[in-house]
Enzyme design. Structure first.
Site, mmCIF file in Angstrom:
data_model
loop_
_atom_site.group_PDB
_atom_site.id
_atom_site.type_symbol
_atom_site.label_atom_id
_atom_site.label_comp_id
_atom_site.label_asym_id
_atom_site.label_seq_id
_atom_site.Cartn_x
_atom_site.Cartn_y
_atom_site.Cartn_z
ATOM 1 N N LYS A 22 45.832 32.460 28.081
ATOM 2 C CA LYS A 22 44.819 33.128 27.308
ATOM 3 C C LYS A 22 45.452 34.971 27.217
ATOM 4 O O LYS A 22 45.235 35.390 26.361
ATOM 5 C CB LYS A 22 43.469 33.292 28.396
ATOM 6 C CG LYS A 22 42.521 34.329 27.881
ATOM 7 C CD LYS A 22 41.427 34.291 28.917
ATOM 8 C CE LYS A 22 41.479 35.269 29.941
ATOM 9 N NZ LYS A 22 41.228 36.639 29.637
ATOM 10 N N ASN A 23 45.631 35.484 28.235
ATOM 11 C CA ASN A 23 46.052 36.671 28.357
ATOM 12 C C ASN A 23 47.450 36.848 27.369
ATOM 13 O O ASN A 23 47.784 38.375 27.152
ATOM 14 C CB ASN A 23 46.508 37.056 29.945
ATOM 15 C CG ASN A 23 45.030 37.448 30.555
ATOM 16 O OD1 ASN A 23 43.985 36.995 29.929
ATOM 17 N ND2 ASN A 23 45.366 37.521 31.797
ATOM 18 N N ARG A 94 36.289 42.107 26.803
ATOM 19 C CA ARG A 94 37.060 43.533 26.869
ATOM 20 C C ARG A 94 38.290 43.388 26.450
ATOM 21 O O ARG A 94 38.840 44.465 25.828
ATOM 22 C CB ARG A 94 37.316 43.461 28.397
ATOM 23 C CG ARG A 94 37.235 44.909 28.791
ATOM 24 C CD ARG A 94 37.539 45.110 30.321
ATOM 25 N NE ARG A 94 37.515 46.494 30.603
ATOM 26 C CZ ARG A 94 38.579 47.036 30.290
ATOM 27 N NH1 ARG A 94 39.744 46.447 30.095
ATOM 28 N NH2 ARG A 94 38.463 48.334 30.442
ATOM 29 N N ASP A 118 32.950 45.794 33.949
ATOM 30 C CA ASP A 118 32.482 44.403 34.122
ATOM 31 C C ASP A 118 32.674 43.893 35.457
ATOM 32 O O ASP A 118 32.426 44.875 36.352
ATOM 33 C CB ASP A 118 33.384 43.683 33.230
ATOM 34 C CG ASP A 118 34.844 43.621 33.796
ATOM 35 O OD1 ASP A 118 35.330 44.229 34.863
ATOM 36 O OD2 ASP A 118 35.843 43.019 33.130
ATOM 37 N N ASP A 311 44.568 37.710 39.541
ATOM 38 C CA ASP A 311 43.509 36.591 38.954
ATOM 39 C C ASP A 311 43.521 35.308 40.038
ATOM 40 O O ASP A 311 42.895 34.346 39.786
ATOM 41 C CB ASP A 311 44.057 36.138 37.463
ATOM 42 C CG ASP A 311 43.655 37.443 36.572
ATOM 43 O OD1 ASP A 311 42.847 38.172 36.724
ATOM 44 O OD2 ASP A 311 44.241 37.222 35.437
ATOM 45 N N VAL A 333 44.355 45.784 42.932
ATOM 46 C CA VAL A 333 44.328 45.933 41.302
ATOM 47 C C VAL A 333 42.871 46.107 41.136
ATOM 48 O O VAL A 333 42.514 47.264 40.220
ATOM 49 C CB VAL A 333 44.815 44.857 40.592
ATOM 50 C CG1 VAL A 333 44.763 45.136 39.236
ATOM 51 C CG2 VAL A 333 46.079 44.229 41.411
HETATM 52 C C1 UD1 Z 1 44.829 42.267 32.420
HETATM 53 C C2 UD1 Z 1 44.548 40.646 32.283
HETATM 54 C C3 UD1 Z 1 43.677 40.430 33.599
HETATM 55 C C4 UD1 Z 1 44.583 40.704 34.980
HETATM 56 C C5 UD1 Z 1 44.845 42.081 34.848
HETATM 57 C C6 UD1 Z 1 45.998 42.713 35.755
HETATM 58 C C7 UD1 Z 1 44.112 40.376 30.178
HETATM 59 C C8 UD1 Z 1 43.058 40.010 28.866
HETATM 60 N N1 UD1 Z 1 43.663 40.469 31.178
HETATM 61 O O1 UD1 Z 1 43.862 43.095 32.445
HETATM 62 O O2 UD1 Z 1 43.306 39.045 33.599
HETATM 63 O O3 UD1 Z 1 43.694 40.585 35.886
HETATM 64 O O4 UD1 Z 1 45.676 42.321 33.779
HETATM 65 O O5 UD1 Z 1 47.162 41.607 35.996
HETATM 66 O O6 UD1 Z 1 45.230 40.242 29.725
HETATM 67 N N2 UD1 Z 1 43.651 50.974 34.561
HETATM 68 C C9 UD1 Z 1 43.188 52.213 34.779
HETATM 69 N N3 UD1 Z 1 43.254 52.982 33.442
HETATM 70 C C10 UD1 Z 1 43.846 52.467 32.318
HETATM 71 C C11 UD1 Z 1 44.152 51.131 32.327
HETATM 72 C C12 UD1 Z 1 43.905 50.300 33.667
HETATM 73 O O7 UD1 Z 1 42.764 52.801 35.623
HETATM 74 O O8 UD1 Z 1 43.846 53.095 31.342
HETATM 75 C C13 UD1 Z 1 43.475 50.199 36.052
HETATM 76 C C14 UD1 Z 1 42.415 49.232 35.830
HETATM 77 O O9 UD1 Z 1 40.913 49.299 36.307
HETATM 78 C C15 UD1 Z 1 42.806 48.333 37.116
HETATM 79 C C16 UD1 Z 1 44.214 48.440 36.864
HETATM 80 O O10 UD1 Z 1 44.597 49.582 36.208
HETATM 81 O O11 UD1 Z 1 42.544 48.670 38.184
HETATM 82 C C17 UD1 Z 1 44.832 47.362 36.128
HETATM 83 O O12 UD1 Z 1 44.611 46.943 34.910
HETATM 84 P P1 UD1 Z 1 45.314 46.455 33.847
HETATM 85 O O13 UD1 Z 1 46.369 46.031 34.150
HETATM 86 O O14 UD1 Z 1 45.305 47.364 32.540
HETATM 87 O O15 UD1 Z 1 44.522 45.127 33.581
HETATM 88 P P2 UD1 Z 1 44.029 44.544 32.010
HETATM 89 O O16 UD1 Z 1 44.998 45.007 30.944
HETATM 90 O O17 UD1 Z 1 42.546 45.168 31.833
#
Ligand code: UD1
Length: 432
Positions: A22-23, A94, A118, A311, A333
């Site tokens: 999915k991701n 999202r 979320d 996850d 995370v």
């Molecule tokens: C993706 C995955 C999710 C997985 C996560 C971490 C998808 C659709 N989802 O989510 O299933 O759990 O990676 O492996 O691929 N953050 C910030 N600022 C930003 C971006 C992120 O502070 O601009 C923080 C987030 O709040 C979180 C951490 O960084 O605490 C990691 O987030 P991120 O790696 O970006 O996860 P997603 O891409 O949202």
């Protein structure tokens, strides 16, 4: 509104195949926007999120044909694309935010609704925005939307991420492939899904080096061409099967599961007492997990790849809740991932959280009860916890699980346990 009905006491046994991740697929679908013409993606899971993404691309002007039986998605991208992603779709998924980078690169402007927080925590977009600004975009927040413009195109830059964010790495990467000059993304995410995206972009004509390392270097090109790409297998679904097998003292072969993408998670299972081996089934790689007797509790710390995947946190908490001994699980995370713990406690688990640590003392069995899924992985974790609970467990808000696990109940039944779906009478009560 549906719920899962899980009859406890079964043991998982047999072979299950995982499809594309999915991701990865959601980002590959967004990457298709970068080239005019027909891109074909294969091994696409038939889940709610891919259908939402298909609808989003249609609203941008693409023709999208999702053939669930063949597990393919054909995306025909027009020369002139729309550049707005509305809140009604973004709030449902999202990951829609991943069209930000490619639309900005293709159209020079983009407006994407802000998804908001979320059920796993506040999820800011500061690194996505700062990265695009470094590439020369002007980014504003207007009426709940992120509006980015770069009328004369993007220009390569060096970007240092504060945290190896998966989403920020992807958005910046998909913008940088069409920027003028060289972009360096430092402290980039290294997840297999990022490597998969890099592979597809390279097939489209992008020039990227360092995929799978913390430094990605992108040499911008003028245009990309459509391609045909097979998604990387879903390591989180594969890991879910592995943990479910160990918890139920079962014997499961995960066909198309990539052990090399789950090294720490499978190593933890070996520490818990499982026998984990790499196997080949019908010409596809996979792995087998066999557990005799009760698992031993294992300490886990979640971290970006190659660390233990956040996850899979619900799965390791569920495993520890029926293991011998006690363990500490640390979440690094997402701040609110421990919301799952309260539901697990309803099943009788001995769990206590303190900040981002959770102490789990194993019990011989859990005790079936009605619980609710708050997110995709928590939902799957509760269903497998129900398998080691006495009596019947119902898991409400099943749609969360549908977002990421194709045919979850059917697959569980094919492995010999009793999991069905039914209308949730409580949901009717709330709606009525
Ligand atoms: C993706 C995955 C999710 C997985 C996560 C971490 C998808 C659709 N989802 O989510 O299933 O759990 O990676 O492996 O691929 N953050 C910030 N600022 C930003 C971006 C992120 O502070 O601009 C923080 C987030 O709040 C979180 C951490 O960084 O605490 C990691 O987030 P991120 O790696 O970006 O996860 P997603 O891409 O949202």
């Amino acid at each position: 509104m549906e719920r899962f009905r899980v009859v406890g006491g079964g043991r998982l046994q047999g072979v299950v195949r995982v499809t594309g991740a999915k991701n990865s697929v959601l980002k590959l679908m967004a990457a298709a926007l970068l080239a005019e013409g027909e891109t074909v993606l294969a091994d696409v899971p038939d889940i709610l999120d891919t259908r939402i993404m298909a609808e989003l691309l249609r609203r941008l002007g693409c023709r999208v044909d999702h053939d669930a039986a063949a597990a393919t998605v054909r995306i025909d991208v027009p020369g002139e694309l729309g550049s707005e992603a509305d809140y009604d779709l973004v709030r449902r998924m999202r990951a829609s935010i991943c069209v930000l980078g490619p639309l900005l690169a293709r159209c020079g402007k983009v407006s994407v609704a802000r998804p908001g927080g979320d059920n796993i925590g506040s999820r800011p977009l500061d690194m996505h925005i700062a990265g695009l600004q470094k590439l020369g975009a002007d980014v504003e927040s207007e009426h709940g939307n992120i509006v980015a413009t770069a009328p004369s195109g993007l220009t390569g830059a060096t970007i240092w991420l504060d945290f190896p964010s998966v989403g920020a790495t992807e958005n910046i990467l998909m913008a940088a492939v069409l920027a003028r000059g060289t972009t360096v993304i430092d402290n980039a995410a290294r997840e297999p899904e990022i490597v998969d995206l890099c592979l597809m972009l390279e097939q489209m004509g992008a020039r990227i080096s360092g995929a799978g390392t913390s430094t990605l270097e992108v040499e911008g090109v003028e245009r990309l061409s459509p391609t045909h790409h097979v998604s990387v297998p879903d390591r989180i679904v594969a890991g879910t099967w592995a943990y479910a097998a160990a918890m139920t003292r079962g014997d499961v072969t995960v066909r198309n599961g990539r052990a090399e993408h789950l090294e720490i998670a499978l190593d933890k299972l070996a520490t818990a007492g499982a026998d984990v081996s790499r196997v080949e089934v019908d010409g596809e790689p996979g792995f087998r997990v066999v557990m005799d007797g009760r698992p031993r509790a294992v300490d886990v710390v979640t971290l970006p790849f190659p660390g233990f995947a956040t996850d899979l946190l619900p799965m390791v908490l569920a495993l520890n809740s029926v293991a011998e001994g006690a363990a500490i699980v640390t979440e690094n995370v997402f701040e609110a991932r421990f919301m799952f713990v309260d539901e697990l406690a309803r099943l009788g688990a001995d769990v206590r959280t303190d900040g981002h640590h959770c102490l789990v003392r194993g019990r011989e069995r859990l005790s079936g009860a009605p619980v609710r899924a708050h997110d995709i992985r928590a939902g799957a974790g509760l269903v497998i916890a129900g398998l080691v609970a006495d009596g019947t467990t119902t898991v409400g808000d099943a749609y969360h699980v549908d977002r990421g696990y194709p045919g979850f109940a059917e697959q569980l039944r094919s492995l010999g346990v009793e999991v069905t779906r039914e209308t949730d009478p409580d949901a009717d009560l709330l709606d009525g």
